[in-house]
Design a protein around this motif. Structure first.
Motif, short mmCIF file in Angstrom:
data_model
loop_
_atom_site.label_atom_id
_atom_site.label_comp_id
_atom_site.label_asym_id
_atom_site.label_seq_id
_atom_site.Cartn_x
_atom_site.Cartn_y
_atom_site.Cartn_z
N GLN A 216 0.82 -1.21 0.00
CA GLN A 216 0.00 0.00 0.00
C GLN A 216 0.86 1.27 0.00
OE1 GLN A 216 -2.15 1.47 3.63
NE2 GLN A 216 -3.96 0.88 2.47
N ARG A 217 1.95 1.24 0.75
CA ARG A 217 2.85 2.41 0.80
C ARG A 217 3.37 2.76 -0.60
NH1 ARG A 217 8.26 3.69 0.94
NH2 ARG A 217 8.87 1.53 0.52
N LEU A 218 3.80 1.75 -1.35
CA LEU A 218 4.32 1.97 -2.70
C LEU A 218 3.22 2.46 -3.65
CD1 LEU A 218 6.65 -1.17 -2.92
CD2 LEU A 218 7.34 1.21 -2.56
N LYS B 59 0.67 6.97 -6.80
CA LYS B 59 -0.50 7.82 -7.09
C LYS B 59 -0.26 9.28 -6.70
CE LYS B 59 -3.86 4.07 -6.41
NZ LYS B 59 -4.93 3.55 -5.52
N GLY B 60 0.94 9.58 -6.20
CA GLY B 60 1.25 10.96 -5.80
C GLY B 60 0.64 11.35 -4.48
N ARG B 61 0.29 10.36 -3.65
CA ARG B 61 -0.30 10.63 -2.33
C ARG B 61 0.43 9.84 -1.24
NH1 ARG B 61 -4.97 12.94 -1.61
NH2 ARG B 61 -5.72 11.53 0.00
N PRO B 62 1.73 10.14 -1.04
CA PRO B 62 2.49 9.39 -0.03
C PRO B 62 2.00 9.69 1.39
CG PRO B 62 3.76 11.26 -0.82
CD PRO B 62 2.54 11.18 -1.69
N GLY B 63 2.30 8.78 2.28
CA GLY B 63 1.91 8.97 3.68
C GLY B 63 0.56 8.37 4.00
N SER B 64 0.24 8.32 5.28
CA SER B 64 -1.00 7.70 5.76
C SER B 64 -1.86 8.70 6.50
CB SER B 64 -0.66 6.55 6.73
OG SER B 64 0.26 5.66 6.16
N PRO B 65 -3.19 8.51 6.49
CA PRO B 65 -4.04 9.30 7.39
C PRO B 65 -3.63 8.97 8.82
CG PRO B 65 -5.36 8.11 5.76
CD PRO B 65 -3.96 7.56 5.67
N CYS B 66 -3.54 9.95 9.68
CA CYS B 66 -3.09 9.71 11.07
C CYS B 66 -4.28 9.82 12.01
CB CYS B 66 -2.00 10.71 11.45
SG CYS B 66 -1.21 10.36 13.02
N THR B 67 -4.78 8.69 12.48
CA THR B 67 -5.98 8.69 13.32
C THR B 67 -5.66 8.44 14.80
OG1 THR B 67 -6.30 6.34 12.79
CG2 THR B 67 -7.47 7.95 11.43
N LYS B 68 -4.72 7.55 15.08
CA LYS B 68 -4.45 7.17 16.47
C LYS B 68 -3.43 8.08 17.16
CE LYS B 68 -5.77 2.32 16.08
NZ LYS B 68 -5.35 0.93 16.32
N LYS B 69 -2.44 8.56 16.39
CA LYS B 69 -1.49 9.57 16.86
C LYS B 69 -0.57 9.12 18.00
CE LYS B 69 -4.64 13.28 15.47
NZ LYS B 69 -3.99 13.48 14.18
N PHE B 70 -0.34 7.81 18.14
CA PHE B 70 0.55 7.34 19.21
C PHE B 70 2.01 7.72 18.96
CE2 PHE B 70 -2.88 4.05 19.71
CZ PHE B 70 -3.32 4.51 20.95
N GLU C 161 9.59 6.44 3.17
CA GLU C 161 9.77 5.07 3.69
C GLU C 161 8.97 4.84 4.96
OE1 GLU C 161 13.36 1.88 4.80
OE2 GLU C 161 13.83 4.01 4.53
N LYS C 162 8.70 5.92 5.70
CA LYS C 162 7.96 5.79 6.96
C LYS C 162 6.55 5.25 6.70
CE LYS C 162 11.43 7.78 9.02
NZ LYS C 162 12.45 6.92 9.64
N VAL C 163 6.12 4.34 7.56
CA VAL C 163 4.81 3.71 7.38
C VAL C 163 4.04 3.76 8.69
CG1 VAL C 163 5.63 1.39 7.96
CG2 VAL C 163 3.68 1.65 6.42
N CYS C 164 2.72 3.82 8.59
CA CYS C 164 1.88 3.87 9.80
C CYS C 164 1.90 2.52 10.51
CB CYS C 164 0.44 4.23 9.41
SG CYS C 164 -0.69 4.15 10.82
#
Length: 589
Positions: A384-386, A391-402, A448-451
């Motif tokens: 999913q990260r790749l 698609k030009g949308r790197p990164g993840s939605p941040c919901t938990k914020k730990f 490279e960072k992943v949720c």
């Protein structure tokens, strides 16, 4: 413990309810209490599975994080006790869980030997007496918990004001454990957190009663003797006793990896072995003085265990560590990811793990904590990260914020795996005048960072069927490199039989010795680290690299001297280890 191994924490969700699967058989395991949303959802799931009543503790309620954790740990405590009592009440007949309990014990166990003796007897008063004695000997496995001390973000109220130190993530989790009914241990990992230690001093559960008994114990997960001593002294001066030092290989482990400065597992365990008594006595002086200052009753030196984990793969290695280094137990983590009876791995991920090659496991910079992280190329989170980058949308939605720790662009910390941070960072990158190669290298470092907050829970939600609609189902998993040698899916009995040498799951596998495997990981790590910094190497870095190299060379010398103690079954194994040591030495030079 009647067993000589434990199951360490495995990500956030993989061992979240492992005690409900194995504790009744006397097997200790570790639950992560980083994610209170996960504990709350799993409490609901297990309450409903057993016909209990679930009352939600809403996120907005006062002290909800601590209360959620307490409620989940109390549920584990109650259900494991119920399971154990039901097992203990069964008759000694083939096929019962009572019979299974004793079948799993190691051959060295006096209770396994008495069990075999009992089975050989015909019905008689002597047999009934022996059965009563065996029942009396039984103990459930411990329900221990893990807190990553550095995962300790400040929490804010609706007005964006800090709720105060007592409500940071690590302190609230510690309160949740301290207030639970569990009689077990907290494993503190990922380094030193003075704020957390100061809070623990306020928790009465960590102090001995009049008989010297602890309701709650402290285990430090450490990578070397020096860090163990520093942290244990800080705790001892507060009147807090470290009941166990859990030594973990720096690189040959699952999850986050902390590369020591070239210190290898063998020499580290040797130092613990040589200084064990001295360590306990030095800590006891500080500990007893602290208890006196608090006007608490002084006790004799409490028990202090030494255990090790990370990369153990055979019964021979297990026995050698216990016997030569005089360990109390050893941890087996990643191999249990292939045991559906023990852990929560969804079917797709399990199939990938069961057929993976060695190069599918790699050391990455994927963690938002900025610490090396053992990753798996075939995980759906990596896929999913790749796709998001493409698609030009790197990164993840941040919901938990730990894992929100970065304030480079914002007043309140955000996560480096989040879409918000990566967009801001890439925008900054584009404003710089960089060569194409330099830009691409930095772009890859950012993306490279992943949720991990979502990814390390998804497998559990998928396996038990509680994934919510539109919830991310991409799975992150962080097995240690040792898992590459295990191919297939195993029953709980098969894995335990392998640990104790009753079966050999690696009979047809060519696998380096535990110490050689770790050594090679360190050599590769050093070579890559040097290569990545050749363009801007400093005198400080040069000194660090040389120190690292010399520590590895000292480790090689140590292992050469250790070979006679390893008691290999044939001379070819001795020659192979000598050859591997020589190759590592040449590579370093």
């Amino acid at each position: 413990m009647n067993h000589t191994f434990h199951i360490p924490v495995l990500g956030l969700g993989y061992s979240i309810d492992t005690p409900l699967k194995v504790a009744r058989y006397g097997i200790s395991s570790v639950v992560s209490i980083v994610d209170d949303e996960l504990t709350e959802r799993m409490r609901k799931y297990h309450e409903e599975q057993t016909g209990g009543t679930f009352t939600l503790i809403a996120k907005k309620e006062t002290d909800s994080r601590a209360r959620r954790i307490t409620a989940y740990l109390d549920l584990l405590d109650v259900q494991v006790k119920q399971q154990f009592q039901a097992l203990q009440a069964q008759s000694f007949e083939t096929g019962t869980e009572l019979d299974y309990y004793f079948e799993l014990l190691p051959e060295r166990s006096v209770w396994k030997q008495k069990y075999e003796e009992m089975k050989s007897l015909s019905d008689s008063p002597q047999k009934k007496e022996l059965q009563a004695e065996l029942r009396q000997s039984m103990v459930p496995g411990a329900i221990d918990v893990n807190i990553m001390s550095k995962v300790d973000k400040v929490n804010y109220n609706a007005n964006h004001e800090s709720q105060g130190d007592d409500y940071t993530d690590a302190l609230a989790a510690m309160r949740g454990f301290s207030n639970s009914t569990l009689n077990s241990s907290v494993i503190i990992s990922a380094g030193l957190n003075p704020r957390l230690y100061a809070y623990m001093e306020k928790c009465s559960a960590f102090y001995p009663d009049a008989t010297g008994t602890f309701q709650k114990k402290i285990i430090l997960k450490v990578s070397d003797f020096r860090s163990a001593l520093i942290q244990a002294k800080m705790l001892a001066k507060k009147g807090l006793w470290v009941a166990e030092f859990r030594v973990e290989s720096g690189l040959n482990c699952g999850g986050h990896a902390f590369a020591t400065d070239g210190f290898l597992l063998g020499p580290i365990l040797e130092e613990f072995k040589q200084k064990r008594k001295e360590l306990a006595e030095e800590l006891y002086q500080m500990y007893s003085n602290a208890l006196k200052s608090k006007e608490m009753a002084e006790t004799a030196i409490p028990e202090q265990r030494i255990t090790a984990q990370g990369g153990i793969g055979t019964a021979e290695e297990h026995e050698f560590l216990l016997n030569y280094y005089e360990l109390d137990a050893a941890g087996w983590g990643s191999p249990f990811l292939l045991v559906p009876e023990a852990t929560n791995v969804d079917d797709e991920t399990l199939n990938h793990l069961a057929t993976a090659a060695a190069d599918d496991y790699y050391l990455s910079n994927s963690s938002p904590l900025g610490v090396l992280f053992n990753n798996f190329k075939k995980s759906t989170a990596e896929e999913q990260r790749l796709q998001r980058i493409e698609k030009g949308r790197p990164g993840s939605p941040c919901t938990k914020k730990f894992l929100c720790t970065n304030t480079e662009f914002t007043a309140e910390p955000i996560c480096t795996a989040s879409r918000e941070y990566q967009n801001l960072k890439i925008k900054q990158l584009k404003e710089q005048t960089l060569s194409e190669d330099n830009y691409q290298r930095q772009f890859e470092s950012i993306t490279e960072k992943v949720c991990l907050c979502e990814g390390l829970c998804a497998s559990t939600y998928l396996k038990v069927g509680i994934l919510k609609a539109r919830e991310n189902k991409a799975v992150s998993i962080c097995p240690g490199p040792n898992l590459a040698f295990f191919q297939g899916k195993y029953s709980l009995k098969e894995m335990i039989n392998h640990i104790y040498g009753r079966e050999n799951l690696l009979a047809d596998v060519i696998r380096p010795n535990l110490f050689i495997n770790e050594l090679n990981l360190y050599v590769d790590y050093l070579k890559k680290d040097i290569a990545n910094q050749l363009e801007e190497i400093t005198a400080k870095k040069d000194k660090y690299f040389n120190k690292f190299k010399m520590q590895l060379l000292d480790g090689i010398t140590y292992y050469r001297a250790l070979i006679p103690e390893l008691k290999f079954q044939d001379s070819s194994s001795v020659q192979e280890m000598l050859k591997q040591l020589l190759l590592a030495e040449k590579s370093l030079s």
